[in-house]
Scaffold this active site. Sequence first.
Site, mmCIF file in Angstrom:
data_model
loop_
_atom_site.group_PDB
_atom_site.id
_atom_site.type_symbol
_atom_site.label_atom_id
_atom_site.label_comp_id
_atom_site.label_asym_id
_atom_site.label_seq_id
_atom_site.Cartn_x
_atom_site.Cartn_y
_atom_site.Cartn_z
ATOM 1 N N GLY A 36 43.821 48.782 29.049
ATOM 2 C CA GLY A 36 44.289 48.829 30.519
ATOM 3 C C GLY A 36 45.226 47.801 30.854
ATOM 4 N N HIS A 37 44.462 46.688 30.630
ATOM 5 C CA HIS A 37 45.409 45.503 30.958
ATOM 6 C C HIS A 37 46.872 45.183 29.931
ATOM 7 C CE1 HIS A 37 41.234 43.636 31.863
ATOM 8 N NE2 HIS A 37 41.876 43.608 32.832
ATOM 9 N N GLN A 61 37.021 36.556 45.251
ATOM 10 C CA GLN A 61 36.970 37.856 45.340
ATOM 11 C C GLN A 61 35.527 38.483 44.953
ATOM 12 O OE1 GLN A 61 40.084 38.709 42.483
ATOM 13 N NE2 GLN A 61 38.746 40.343 41.975
ATOM 14 N N GLN A 148 46.756 51.269 38.335
ATOM 15 C CA GLN A 148 46.371 52.489 39.619
ATOM 16 C C GLN A 148 44.886 52.594 39.570
ATOM 17 O OE1 GLN A 148 48.061 54.453 41.517
ATOM 18 N NE2 GLN A 148 46.408 55.753 41.983
ATOM 19 N N LYS A 149 44.216 52.108 38.517
ATOM 20 C CA LYS A 149 42.927 51.923 38.605
ATOM 21 C C LYS A 149 42.339 51.239 39.526
ATOM 22 C CE LYS A 149 38.589 50.860 36.943
ATOM 23 N NZ LYS A 149 38.206 49.831 37.573
ATOM 24 N N GLN A 153 43.700 48.100 45.941
ATOM 25 C CA GLN A 153 44.061 46.795 45.681
ATOM 26 C C GLN A 153 45.657 46.902 45.448
ATOM 27 O OE1 GLN A 153 42.537 43.628 42.943
ATOM 28 N NE2 GLN A 153 44.051 44.529 41.646
ATOM 29 N N SER A 185 37.353 49.514 31.903
ATOM 30 C CA SER A 185 37.143 48.262 32.957
ATOM 31 C C SER A 185 36.477 47.359 32.409
ATOM 32 C CB SER A 185 36.246 49.028 34.141
ATOM 33 O OG SER A 185 35.580 47.888 35.047
HETATM 34 P P1 AMP Z 1 41.320 42.841 36.452
HETATM 35 O O1 AMP Z 1 41.246 41.910 35.310
HETATM 36 O O2 AMP Z 1 40.096 43.849 36.461
HETATM 37 O O3 AMP Z 1 41.185 41.980 37.603
HETATM 38 O O4 AMP Z 1 42.377 43.934 36.360
HETATM 39 C C1 AMP Z 1 43.815 43.028 36.248
HETATM 40 C C2 AMP Z 1 44.533 44.325 36.305
HETATM 41 O O5 AMP Z 1 44.689 45.292 35.375
HETATM 42 C C3 AMP Z 1 44.629 45.056 37.614
HETATM 43 O O6 AMP Z 1 46.029 45.078 38.149
HETATM 44 C C4 AMP Z 1 43.985 46.266 37.316
HETATM 45 O O7 AMP Z 1 44.242 47.339 38.049
HETATM 46 C C5 AMP Z 1 44.550 46.612 36.209
HETATM 47 N N1 AMP Z 1 43.634 47.350 35.185
HETATM 48 C C6 AMP Z 1 42.349 47.374 34.965
HETATM 49 N N2 AMP Z 1 41.804 48.329 34.420
HETATM 50 C C7 AMP Z 1 42.907 49.326 34.109
HETATM 51 C C8 AMP Z 1 43.069 50.360 33.488
HETATM 52 N N3 AMP Z 1 41.833 51.202 32.760
HETATM 53 N N4 AMP Z 1 44.028 51.018 33.447
HETATM 54 C C9 AMP Z 1 45.392 50.520 33.908
HETATM 55 N N5 AMP Z 1 45.219 49.241 34.803
HETATM 56 C C10 AMP Z 1 43.858 48.744 34.731
#
Ligand code: AMP
Length: 280
Positions: A36-37, A61, A148-149, A153, A185
């Site tokens: 995702g990242h 957060q 979009q996940k 936010q 995630s």
């Molecule tokens: P995080 O490390 O969880 O704070 O996520 C960092 C960024 O990656 C945020 O903008 C999330 O929305 C995005 N993100 C996390 N999981 C996914 C996913 N499965 N698909 C797309 N973007 C993601």
Amino acid sequence: MKIVKTIQNMRQLSKKAKIHNKSIGLVPTMGCLHDGHLSLIHRARKDCDVVVVSIFVNPMQFAQGEDLEKYPRDFNADRKLAESAGADVVFYPDAKHICQKDSSTFISVENMGKIWEGKTRPDHFRGVCTIVGKLFNVVNPDVAYFGQKDAQQAEIIERMVKDLDFNVKIVVVPTVREKDGLAMSSRNKYLSSKERKAALVLYRSLQEARAMIKNGEKKSDKVLDCMRSFVKKERLSRLDYVGIVNSEDFSAVSEISKTSLIIIACRIGKTRLIDNFLLV
Ligand code: AMP
């Protein structure tokens, strides 16, 4: 790929890029990178000259009792993944440099920041916006990428950028899913194998909802009732909320339309997961 740990060095690097007329793309993350990242980094690589990935587990957060201490961290793996996805810089600041003990200024998006995720996690978005705002000030990106996940936010960040005139474009990248549909995630790592199976209830209930809507159902209540009873059937799950909202301000809608978004938050065992579907 460079690893930058101080605000000062990050500012210098960004200034240099700007002098050479290079566009900067920022991908803010808390690390424990997954596909995702990486899709955000790939998109930034396509759009921008310099791609900066920030890795910072933002203490602001997390509420007391949440998973700040056990949040998965693996900088070496992240560094390699970020580089292979095309990052030029990993900004990896120390918490004590970013969150000063005596700081008393915060960014808080009213209304949208207090509902759904903001209701269950009261100071969560204030923590997100304050740190993302700081990252924008330090990195000075032309474009910043969000998933979009975490739909609420992303929308809140867009609101913040608009309201405070940050000079940055926000791009929202589609959710990347596992083969069976579970949204990727970092918190999926907490799930036991039984819980991993149970976690599919989020995606499946969204699919149920989508099928009902495709078949002509327009009443949010009916769709939400069906989602609630679907989630109830999964023994390991505890529903936090389901909602059908206007995708621009997250207000609940009673009539479903093309701009509606279905959102869900659910505990699977001790792990809290969220997901959503945009109906367009
Ligand atoms: P995080 O490390 O969880 O704070 O996520 C960092 C960024 O990656 C945020 O903008 C999330 O929305 C995005 N993100 C996390 N999981 C996914 C996913 N499965 N698909 C797309 N973007 C993601």
